[in-house]
Design an enzyme around this catalytic site. Sequence first.
Site, short mmCIF file in Angstrom:
data_model
loop_
_atom_site.label_atom_id
_atom_site.label_comp_id
_atom_site.label_asym_id
_atom_site.label_seq_id
_atom_site.Cartn_x
_atom_site.Cartn_y
_atom_site.Cartn_z
N CYS A 1 5.18 -15.76 6.48
CA CYS A 1 4.95 -16.39 7.78
C CYS A 1 5.86 -15.79 8.85
CB CYS A 1 5.20 -17.88 7.69
SG CYS A 1 4.29 -18.72 6.39
N ARG B 1 3.07 -9.10 8.31
CA ARG B 1 3.56 -9.95 7.23
C ARG B 1 2.42 -10.57 6.42
NH1 ARG B 1 8.61 -12.99 7.71
NH2 ARG B 1 10.15 -11.69 8.72
N TRP C 1 1.03 -18.24 6.35
CA TRP C 1 0.45 -17.82 5.07
C TRP C 1 0.44 -19.05 4.19
CZ3 TRP C 1 2.17 -17.27 -0.10
CH2 TRP C 1 1.38 -16.45 -0.92
N ASN D 1 8.92 -21.43 8.01
CA ASN D 1 8.69 -20.46 6.94
C ASN D 1 9.38 -20.98 5.69
OD1 ASN D 1 7.51 -18.86 8.84
ND2 ASN D 1 9.08 -17.26 8.82
N GLY D 2 8.75 -20.81 4.53
CA GLY D 2 9.37 -21.24 3.29
C GLY D 2 8.60 -22.39 2.65
N GLU E 1 0.99 0.93 -10.85
CA GLU E 1 0.96 0.90 -9.39
C GLU E 1 -0.44 1.21 -8.85
OE1 GLU E 1 1.92 1.07 -5.24
OE2 GLU E 1 2.51 -0.13 -6.97
N LYS F 1 -2.61 -1.28 -6.51
CA LYS F 1 -3.16 -0.90 -5.21
C LYS F 1 -4.65 -1.22 -5.14
CE LYS F 1 0.17 0.38 -2.83
NZ LYS F 1 0.82 -0.74 -3.53
N GLU G 1 -5.18 -4.95 -4.87
CA GLU G 1 -4.71 -5.51 -3.61
C GLU G 1 -5.73 -5.37 -2.48
OE1 GLU G 1 0.06 -5.19 -3.14
OE2 GLU G 1 -0.99 -3.28 -3.31
N HIS H 1 -4.52 0.08 -29.01
CA HIS H 1 -4.03 -1.19 -29.55
C HIS H 1 -4.65 -2.39 -28.84
CE1 HIS H 1 -1.22 0.86 -32.14
NE2 HIS H 1 -0.73 1.53 -31.10
N LYS I 1 3.15 -9.51 3.49
CA LYS I 1 4.00 -8.32 3.41
C LYS I 1 5.40 -8.68 2.89
CE LYS I 1 4.81 -3.94 4.10
NZ LYS I 1 4.14 -2.96 3.23
#
Length: 608
Positions: free
Chosen positions: A2, A27, A74, A98-99, A480, A484, A487, A503, A603
């Site tokens: 946020c 963000r 957010w 925020n939080g 990674e 990506k 996301e 396996h 972000k």
Amino acid sequence: MCGIIGIVGSEDVSERLVAGLRRLEYRGYDSAGICTIHDGMLDRRRAEGKLDNLAKKLAADPLPGVIGIAHTRWATHGAPTQDNAHPHATGEVALVHNGIIENFKPLRDELIARGRTFESQTDTEVVAHLISADVEAGMDPVEAVRINLKRLHGAFALAILFRQNPDLLIGARLGSPLVVGYGENGETYLGSDALALAPLTQKISYLDEGDWVVITREKTQIYDRDDNPVERAVVHSGASNLTIDKGNHRHFMLKEIYEQPIVVAQTLKSYVRRLEEEVSLPIPDFDLSAIRRVTIVACGTSFYAGMVGKYWFEQFARVPVDLDVASEFRYRAPVMEEGGLALFISQSGETADTLAALRHARSEGQKIAVVVNVPTSTMAREADLLLPTHAGPEIGVASTKAFTCQLAVLAALAANLARAKGRLDRREEKEIVRHLSEAPAAINGALAYDSAIEAMSGAIAVARDVLYLGRGTDYPLALEGALKLKEISYIHAEGYAAGEMKHGPIALIDDKVPVIVIAPTGPLFEKTVSNMQEVQARGGKVVLISDYDGIQAAGEGCMATITMPKVHPLIAPIVYAIPVQLLAYHVAVAKGTDVDQPRNLAKSVTVE
């Protein structure tokens, strides 16, 4: 996560508040709102979705006022609706947050029992009602805030307005960052980071953990967690006040992918002396020779950078390394040896889980090193050894240039540690410097294959599931690459160590599941190719990412190949990050998703 901005101004503030929010869009958010005081009333405009929706409301119904607060949310508690958007308000108090307020449920039950009525599903609204109840009972607003801050458990950055005090703005921080900005003509500002305030002022103070601040037109006074008046240093923020734009690129993510040759070179300048052929540290007198163990802690993409770092530290310096996901670190009660170095990796330097882990490691007597892209962040300020990445502002939510700069820093740190431990002779140090210095040009060479990657991305865009395989330092790249793709394209993807394919995951192979194989030629090439052939034998469609020699040796029968420059294994993870980034980008574009601000993501994750 946020974003917060607040202004105690000398003229109408709404346009500047919205401009500040636009600088915080990176963000990630799903609703936005603004509140000012005018004609003796708190007046709000809120909208779900993007800031353009809020801007349209303000264009149709302007919001005057010389003091105000604004927020991009957010969602954590409650859906991303207008009713749940900030600011939250009663008749007397409006605030943004925020939080997470962890004890909001018992507080909410208490307030309902006292006759308070709630309009949202959020945890934040309880703070507005707690403070408002005391103000309505005749308590001074500053005292009401002071008392009620102590009742809140969790993490918060708050900015609070009061209807009957049109020149008063109160801010507080615990676990979420908040800065105070000092302007001209008696104006003062609050922001969740310096970037939001950059067009308004470069003179800022960072609130320490537990600080709260009372801002009026006449004075700004900061108090510590024990309510003692304190002074915090006024510093030059250094944040650019220029509008951050995409240039000639379609998205910020693509712009940031293409910036990597430059920013990796900029980063390496701080860690490699090319003329002297030496590696170095930004703090030259930091003693690495006594380090007996390294603990690496990070989240998401930064965690995968840490995985690569673990290979390098153990290979070059022969120092044992523990690697932890930050959100799990404290809860496994890790054994922290005396003489250990705890290394934290974060793009923002504000990630709540990583910051909490840092403080735990500090309490266990560890030396603290931080690899971070924001040198004024909380983690940077709490580090013994600050290792900046110099990637510049990264706006796209999916990290690209920050990741490769983190890898560059970790490679240099591994070499420094190896030299300090007597594991690196002069010839080997020169070789490492030479290879690291080749990385920017090799990245540029990798970018030359962008159009070829775009051309084959359509074959991946139709898939529901994608697997990535790699060995050694290419295994973290497989993870990674899968992250990506998840996301920004919303395709389910998983990364595996190539040798683990047989396996269990091999049961997933069919002609509908593309398999991306990352296999530069080198010591593990043949083993990786053997695993790839196991996939092909079962009808799997393989995309092989390798250099020319690797493609010639193993490219036959692949659905597609992506040719990379021939590079030394040391810098292969830095260079091979480029094709997995570009592949995810072009698949997302083909699917029409929001590349720069993918759904549900933020972000800077400032909640646990």
